[in-house]
Design a protein around this motif. Structure first.
Motif, short mmCIF file in Angstrom:
data_model
loop_
_atom_site.label_atom_id
_atom_site.label_comp_id
_atom_site.label_asym_id
_atom_site.label_seq_id
_atom_site.Cartn_x
_atom_site.Cartn_y
_atom_site.Cartn_z
N VAL A 41 0.92 -1.10 0.01
CA VAL A 41 0.10 0.20 0.00
C VAL A 41 0.91 1.21 -0.14
O VAL A 41 1.95 1.18 0.63
CB VAL A 41 -0.91 0.01 1.18
N TRP A 42 0.43 2.23 -0.75
CA TRP A 42 1.23 3.39 -0.93
C TRP A 42 0.42 4.60 -0.01
O TRP A 42 -0.68 4.69 -0.25
CB TRP A 42 1.49 4.05 -2.19
N PRO B 264 -3.25 -0.40 -3.87
CA PRO B 264 -3.97 0.52 -3.24
C PRO B 264 -3.05 1.84 -2.78
O PRO B 264 -2.02 1.61 -2.36
CB PRO B 264 -4.52 0.00 -2.02
N MET B 265 -3.63 3.13 -3.03
CA MET B 265 -2.98 4.26 -2.56
C MET B 265 -3.60 5.38 -2.07
O MET B 265 -4.80 5.45 -2.27
CB MET B 265 -2.22 4.85 -3.81
N VAL B 266 -3.27 5.76 -0.80
CA VAL B 266 -3.56 6.99 -0.26
C VAL B 266 -3.22 8.41 -0.60
O VAL B 266 -1.78 8.43 -0.46
CB VAL B 266 -3.78 6.86 1.29
N VAL B 267 -3.88 9.12 -1.23
CA VAL B 267 -3.43 10.27 -1.80
C VAL B 267 -3.92 11.57 -0.94
O VAL B 267 -5.02 11.81 -0.73
CB VAL B 267 -3.77 10.50 -3.41
N ALA C 274 -2.99 4.46 5.32
CA ALA C 274 -2.44 3.49 4.71
C ALA C 274 -1.83 2.26 5.58
O ALA C 274 -2.08 1.20 5.15
CB ALA C 274 -0.98 4.13 4.26
N GLY C 275 -1.82 2.54 6.67
CA GLY C 275 -1.62 1.31 7.70
C GLY C 275 -2.67 0.19 7.88
O GLY C 275 -2.46 -0.99 7.83
#
Length: 491
Positions: free
Chosen positions: A317-318, A342-345, A437-438
């Motif tokens: 995950v980013w 998956p990415m959190v932006v 993200a965690g």
């Protein structure tokens, strides 16, 4: 079981259905009042002074039941009746008498004046009007509301509205100019539409839902829900004793630039405290030595000559955006589009996207965007609309999850219930990005990640303020990080 948001008519339907099954009004009142007392104890576990402003209807009865419960745990209680006692409903008078018995002859003051020899903390229960009342306010109710607001402004009282702040329309969220300004609204059974309206926040404050076992929602499939502990509790099951770090996600943090190394550090700390198995921080070469020296001991720090090189990294995950700046926007945009994980932006990641919004239609993996209101306007400019309408339209336009109101195409809008004005300071969004993200690294859907991440960060802030020695002025992002464990414990 989700916690839907109901209209006033739907709430009456739920109550009438309960009465038709043989549930007694007094039973619901006792459950409601006990729930309000429990909500007070969440924030103020040590007894102080409670001033009850009671109307003549059942909302007043709910408040009096709560006051009687608080009295039995050591609170000093004073009552302010907005009307003569004889004008109150029979059930409300019964609950007033029960409170008097709890006083054991200590001289309950039920006048409209009286001295306030209070011991801290000082709280006010607003039990003047319930869901059925509509603005404008009149006569003794208006005067009582003004007195509550005066106690809040001049005496520092914390105001708990019972079910709904007096003067607020339960459907539209429009408020009378003399309406009660609550710090906490303890809503009974289900949240009401007016409590989550855009203009209601400064009257509602922190929302707490008291579920009642005897009330069932008439909604089969809700369009809007609230995130609260009974719903969130099942998202993170207890870990097996055979667990190992690779089962909880390898998080790649792409954050920080010259002058903004703190963003990378707080994002990584948020991911670690949310249970990530491994955290790797990727930073520009020019700040690598500084970040490597300051980073959490549990995280790995790696220099990134080009962000395009990160496409080869084995990451689950980013978390991307905090403190990045826009100097390498083309590389960042390519990373957002091309990584399959998956990415959190957040933050500068969103600012870069705002200039190239169509990129979201080409992303190879799932994306969670976490914009504050200003960032949301840049992402999705247009005619002024409600937060709910904007979030819905955005997610219908782009295949992403959103955390402003939590939104995702095909899922109900989800409103967070925790938080504090003290969170209006730098670094809070960085922590949230890391926490999300965690959580994603542990296998949650991005929709559930957003709901749980927002709740635990808000609850951690509350814990720091009401139990950790901070206040609205002194709260820092690091305090939220330090209290995440306590917030998770509540789930």
């Amino acid at each position: 079981m989700e916690s839907p948001i109901l209209s006033a008519a739907q709430m009456r339907e739920a109550e009438n259905a309960a009465f038709a099954r043989g549930v007694k009004v007094e039973a619901l009142m006792d459950q409601a009042g006990a729930g309000v007392a429990r909500a007070v104890a969440i924030f103020f576990p040590n007894p102080g002074t409670c001033i009850v402003f009671s109307g003549k209807g059942h909302n007043g009865g709910d408040a009096l039941v709560a006051a009687e419960r608080l009295k039995r745990t050591g609170w000093k209680v004073e009552v302010r009746l907005a009307f003569a006692e004889d004008d109150c409903s029979e059930l409300t008078r019964k609950k007033l008498e029960a409170l008097r018995r709890a006083e054991r002859g200590s001289g309950l003051d039920s006048s409209t004046t009286g001295t306030l020899n209070s011991r801290p903390p000082l709280i006010v229960l607003d039990g003047l009007l319930g869901l059925g009342a509509k603005p404008p306010l009149r006569g003794p109710i208006r005067a009582a509301c003004r007195k509550i607001n005066q106690l809040r402004a001049e005496r520092g009282a914390y105001v708990f509205a019972v079910d709904i702040p007096t003067g607020l329309d339960g459907d539209s969220g429009k408020a009378d100019r003399n309406g009660v300004i609550a710090d906490f609204t303890v809503t009974i059974g289900f949240a009401k539409q007016g409590l989550v309206a855009d203009g209601a926040l400064d009257f509602v404050g922190r929302l707490e839902v008291v579920p009642l076992d005897d009330l069932r929602s008439p909604e089969k499939k809700a369009n809007a829900i609230v995130a609260c502990p009974p719903v969130l509790r099942g998202l993170l099951p207890r870990r097996k004793f055979s667990a190992y770090k690779n089962q909880f996600g390898r998080i790649g943090v792409v954050a920080g630039s010259k002058g903004f190394i703190g963003a990378a550090l707080m994002t990584s700390q948020g991911a670690l405290r949310a249970g990530a198995g491994l955290v790797e921080i990727f930073v520009p070469e020019e700040i690598y030595p500084i970040v490597a020296a300051a980073a959490p001991q549990e995280a790995m720090v790696k220099p990134a000559k080009s962000y395009r090189d990160l496409l080869k990294e084995k990451i689950d995950v980013w978390a991307l955006g905090p403190g990045l700046g826009k100097a390498r926007a083309a590389e960042i945009l390519e990373l957002i589009e091309m990584v399959k994980q998956p990415m959190v932006v957040d933050a500068d990641g969103l600012n870069i996207l705002a200039e190239n919004i169509r990129t979201l239609r080409r992303c190879k993996g799932k994306r969670l965007l976490t914009p504050h209101p200003g960032e949301m306007k840049r992402l999705f400019p247009g005619k002024k609309a409600t937060r709910a309408a904007t979030a819905t339209k955005f997610c219908n336009s782009f295949p992403v999850s959103l955390l402003s109101i939590v939104a995702e195409r095909g899922r109900p809008l989800s409103y967070n219930t925790t938080g504090n004005p003290g969170m209006a300071s730098g670094g809070m969004g960085d922590v949230l990005t890391g926490v999300c993200a965690g959580l994603a690294g542990q296998g949650l859907s991005l929709y559930d990640v957003a709901r749980l991440g927002a709740w635990v960060c808000g609850r951690a802030a509350e814990t720091a303020i009401f139990g950790g020695g901070q206040n609205e002025e002194s709260l820092l992002a690091r305090d939220v990080i330090n209290h995440l464990g306590a917030a998770f414990d509540e789930l």
